[in-house]
Write an enzyme that holds these catalytic residues in place. Structure first.
Site, PDB file in Angstrom:
ATOM      1  N   CYS A   1      42.807 -77.502  59.055  1.00 40.42           N
ATOM      2  CA  CYS A   1      43.068 -78.951  59.049  1.00 40.42           C
ATOM      3  C   CYS A   1      44.387 -79.170  58.401  1.00 40.42           C
ATOM      4  O   CYS A   1      44.781 -78.548  57.324  1.00 40.42           O
ATOM      5  CB  CYS A   1      42.018 -79.831  58.445  1.00 40.42           C
ATOM      6  SG  CYS A   1      40.576 -79.495  59.628  1.00 40.42           S
ATOM      7  N   ASP A   2      45.103 -80.223  58.721  1.00 38.52           N
ATOM      8  CA  ASP A   2      46.429 -80.669  57.919  1.00 38.52           C
ATOM      9  C   ASP A   2      46.569 -82.177  58.464  1.00 38.52           C
ATOM     10  O   ASP A   2      46.197 -82.345  59.664  1.00 38.52           O
ATOM     11  CB  ASP A   2      47.549 -79.795  58.520  1.00 38.52           C
ATOM     12  CG  ASP A   2      48.446 -79.983  57.055  1.00 38.52           C
ATOM     13  OD1 ASP A   2      49.205 -80.987  57.159  1.00 38.52           O
ATOM     14  OD2 ASP A   2      48.236 -79.227  56.074  1.00 38.52           O
TER      15      ASP A   2
END
Length: 210
Positions: A75-76
């Site tokens: 995730c980012d």
């Protein structure tokens, strides 16, 4: 189908806490990627998704072969404000300037999610980016200075948190609030399902539900 081993490709305590509160207990393997390799990407949704995919794939590359399936979650997040992309502030001065622009306004947080499955030596991937509008309070100069002095804004994308000290400075969220913390549970469930697994099978018995 055997229950897959779940790996979180992130050192974020907030993402880990969110998954644990939802009944999952992933292993944590930090990717250590150089995010600057995607500095050329100017679309915030594409950048968040590209960074999430990069983290997940790097961790998958480093995993030892497993007898059963493995699911790696990357995730980012990046904040879009006035058409510009903002990640983690590089300095206290940058965090202060960011809050002076954000206060009393709204920004869009883009959170990329990439789920990579490895089973019998074969990789499959499901990935999407979530978009959430965040409304910020009209905080004073003194509040901005005090918040920046805590160091919290320097550790997170967008220079704010929803689940920490910055939560008092967020007046509303349009979208899944989990994505603001760093990982969207409804979206992650969709990706898990897309790869042929049941979300409820990932619940652990330490929560009394697995």
């Amino acid at each position: 189908m055997p229950v897959p081993r779940l790996v979180l490709a992130s050192q974020s305590p907030a993402r880990l806490a969110t998954l644990r509160s939802a009944g999952l207990d992933p292993e944590v393997v930090v990717s250590g990627v150089d995010e600057s390799v995607l500095d050329h990407v100017t679309d915030p949704a594409a950048l968040s998704l590209g960074l999430a995919r990069l983290k997940a794939e790097v961790v998958v590359d480093g995993l030892e072969a497993s007898a059963g399936p493995v699911l790696v979650v990357g995730c980012d997040s990046v904040l879009e404000l006035d058409g510009e992309i903002h990640g983690k502030p590089a300095s206290a001065e940058e965090a202060t300037a960011r809050w002076e622009r954000m206060r009393g306004r709204s920004g869009t947080l883009h959170t990329g999610h990439c789920l990579v499955e490895v089973r019998d030596g074969v990789r499959r991937e499901a990935a999407r980016s979530a978009r959430t509008v965040v409304r910020f309070a009209e905080v004073s100069d003194e509040e901005v200075a005090a918040y920046v002095a805590t160091g919290e804004p320097l550790r997170v994308a967008g220079a704010f948190t929803l689940d920490g000290l910055g939560g008092a400075f967020v007046t509303g969220v349009d979208g899944d609030p989990h994505t603001v913390v760093g990982i969207g549970l409804p979206l992650l469930r969709e990706l898990v399902t897309e790869l042929g697994h049941r979300w409820t099978d990932l619940w652990t018995d330490r929560h009394g539900v697995g």
